[in-house]
Enzyme design. Structure first.
Site, PDB file in Angstrom:
ATOM      1  N   THR A 121      -0.386  -1.112   2.244  1.00  0.00           N
ATOM      2  CA  THR A 121      -1.270  -2.196   2.664  1.00  0.00           C
ATOM      3  C   THR A 121      -1.878  -1.892   4.027  1.00  0.00           C
ATOM      4  O   THR A 121      -1.284  -1.166   4.845  1.00  0.00           O
ATOM      5  CB  THR A 121      -0.482  -3.525   2.753  1.00  0.00           C
ATOM      6  OG1 THR A 121      -1.295  -4.536   3.354  1.00  0.00           O
ATOM      7  CG2 THR A 121       0.781  -3.367   3.594  1.00  0.00           C
ATOM      8  N   ASP A 122      -3.034  -2.472   4.287  1.00  0.00           N
ATOM      9  CA  ASP A 122      -3.634  -2.340   5.614  1.00  0.00           C
ATOM     10  C   ASP A 122      -2.864  -3.123   6.668  1.00  0.00           C
ATOM     11  O   ASP A 122      -3.055  -2.916   7.868  1.00  0.00           O
ATOM     12  CB  ASP A 122      -5.106  -2.773   5.598  1.00  0.00           C
ATOM     13  CG  ASP A 122      -5.318  -4.203   5.122  1.00  0.00           C
ATOM     14  OD1 ASP A 122      -4.345  -4.877   4.732  1.00  0.00           O
ATOM     15  OD2 ASP A 122      -6.479  -4.662   5.115  1.00  0.00           O
ATOM     16  N   GLU A 123      -1.966  -3.989   6.256  1.00  0.00           N
ATOM     17  CA  GLU A 123      -1.232  -4.820   7.217  1.00  0.00           C
ATOM     18  C   GLU A 123      -0.266  -4.012   8.081  1.00  0.00           C
ATOM     19  O   GLU A 123       0.198  -4.504   9.113  1.00  0.00           O
ATOM     20  CB  GLU A 123      -0.511  -5.953   6.486  1.00  0.00           C
ATOM     21  CG  GLU A 123      -1.473  -6.917   5.814  1.00  0.00           C
ATOM     22  CD  GLU A 123      -0.788  -8.158   5.269  1.00  0.00           C
ATOM     23  OE1 GLU A 123       0.096  -8.695   5.958  1.00  0.00           O
ATOM     24  OE2 GLU A 123      -1.149  -8.586   4.160  1.00  0.00           O
ATOM     25  N   TYR A 148       7.279  -8.503   6.227  1.00  0.00           N
ATOM     26  CA  TYR A 148       6.606  -7.836   5.109  1.00  0.00           C
ATOM     27  C   TYR A 148       5.927  -6.554   5.555  1.00  0.00           C
ATOM     28  O   TYR A 148       6.196  -5.466   5.027  1.00  0.00           O
ATOM     29  CB  TYR A 148       5.589  -8.778   4.457  1.00  0.00           C
ATOM     30  CG  TYR A 148       4.542  -8.044   3.648  1.00  0.00           C
ATOM     31  CD1 TYR A 148       4.914  -7.195   2.610  1.00  0.00           C
ATOM     32  CD2 TYR A 148       3.184  -8.190   3.933  1.00  0.00           C
ATOM     33  CE1 TYR A 148       3.956  -6.508   1.880  1.00  0.00           C
ATOM     34  CE2 TYR A 148       2.221  -7.506   3.210  1.00  0.00           C
ATOM     35  CZ  TYR A 148       2.616  -6.662   2.175  1.00  0.00           C
ATOM     36  OH  TYR A 148       1.660  -5.983   1.462  1.00  0.00           O
ATOM     37  N   LYS A 152       6.797  -2.513   4.779  1.00  0.00           N
ATOM     38  CA  LYS A 152       5.822  -1.623   4.149  1.00  0.00           C
ATOM     39  C   LYS A 152       5.529  -0.424   5.053  1.00  0.00           C
ATOM     40  O   LYS A 152       5.396   0.706   4.572  1.00  0.00           O
ATOM     41  CB  LYS A 152       4.532  -2.369   3.825  1.00  0.00           C
ATOM     42  CG  LYS A 152       4.641  -3.340   2.655  1.00  0.00           C
ATOM     43  CD  LYS A 152       5.040  -2.650   1.353  1.00  0.00           C
ATOM     44  CE  LYS A 152       3.954  -1.759   0.809  1.00  0.00           C
ATOM     45  NZ  LYS A 152       4.353  -1.141  -0.497  1.00  0.00           N
TER      46      LYS A 152
END
Length: 332
Positions: A121-123, A148, A152
């Site tokens: 994810t870009d997060e 989260y 990741k």
């Protein structure tokens, strides 16, 4: 013809990939999915049973993962705990699935010398200022802000270490926010759509200024397939469709497309640590692998998504009460 082991293939973006791969390739697919609340075997309905097999199990189950990996030509790893709000309430499942589960898969791929692609994810990059012209690239330092995104980020680093230390043939992709059919109703877009269907006013965190870079799940699937087939070992590719919209714009578009007033929503207290803006620079993916998004009109893609939720109430109705009860308990 080859066999792909797709973890989390009964979830939203995982099932989108399975459907896309069945339509556009000759691969056979084994889906490994725990069938938690966020996945649904109905998301695989209608696919040919001679090409798609569902195995219900946990990616942390080393013996099962080893057995399935031994028979696969490649592993495409979607399985993850993904919902930020849930990670703030209880981080422990995120550690188990996103870190231990990824480790278990990497070890199996290492033993059997199996091609591995990791969906992220870009997060993991944190966020950008609203007025910052920059976008995330593969060189952007990691700066996760929630349990989260931290787990990741950790799983990404595990993949990189297994490439460097053990020579694993692996790639990583970090994608922006997905939308489309079969997304769990706890997520932002389907929650607002199903609220309007139920004659409930949508709810907007804070002022709605937070920006997300939206991409249709089918475009994401096409990009993953391109990376799996042509990506360079050890490389990270960012997947984005230049779809930056703030949350207020998205809610207003949903309301207009569903025949409601654009101001028929309520503000609620903002999420703790709510990232301001995500933006993806996908030029590496486009230049190296020739991928381009097909869903370039966000409003049109959103209109199709609304139609799917209107026409498939039996798919999401069972999720709705539990999702809203969780939001209500947190004041959202």
């Amino acid at each position: 013809m080859s066999t792909l082991l797709v973890t989390g293939g009964a979830g939203f973006i995982g099932s989108s990939f399975v459907r896309y791969a069945i339509e556009h390739t000759t691969h056979n697919i084994v889906v490994l999915d725990k069938l938690t609340y966020a996945s649904d075997k109905a998301s695989l309905d209608g696919l040919p049973s001679e090409r798609v097999e569902l195995v219900v199990g946990d990616i942390s189950d080393a013996s099962l993962v080893d057995e399935l990996t031994a028979k696969a030509d490649a592993v495409v790893h979607y399985a993850a705990e993904t919902h930020n709000d849930n990670s703030l309430l209880d981080p422990s499942p995120f550690l188990e699935t996103n870190l231990v589960g990824t480790f278990t898969l990497l070890e199996a791929a290492r033993r059997h010398r199996t091609r591995f692609h990791h969906i992220s994810t870009d997060e993991v990059y944190g966020d950008l200022e609203l007025d910052d012209p920059a976008k995330f690239t593969a060189e952007t330092p990691y700066n996760p802000s929630s349990p989260y995104s931290a787990t990741k980020a950790g799983s990404d680093l595990l993949v990189r270490a297994w490439v460097r230390s053990f020579g694993l043939e692996a790639t990583i992709s970090n994608c922006s926010n997905n939308y489309g059919p079969r997304q769990h109703v706890e997520k932002f877009i389907p929650r607002q759509i199903t609220n309007v269907i139920d004659r409930v006013r949508p709810r907007l965190y804070g002022k709605g200024e937070n920006v997300r870079d939206w991409i249709h799940a089918d475009d994401h699937s096409a990009a993953v397939l391109a990376i799996l087939e042509r990506g360079r070992t050890g490389e990270t590719y960012l997947i984005g469709a230049d779809g930056e919209k703030n949350n207020l714009e998205v809610i207003q578009t949903i309301l207009r497309e569903m025949g409601e007033s654009a101001d028929a929503y309520d503000h609620v207290k903002d999420r703790p640590g709510h990232d301001l803006r995500y933006a993806i620079d996908s030029s590496k993916l486009r230049d190296e692998l020739g991928w381009t998004p097909q869903f370039t009109d966000f409003t049109a893609g959103l209109r199709d998504t609304i139609t799917w939720y209107r026409e498939n109430e039996q798919w999401w109705r069972g999720q709705k009460a539990d999702a809203e009860a969780k939001y209500s308990a947190s004041g959202h």
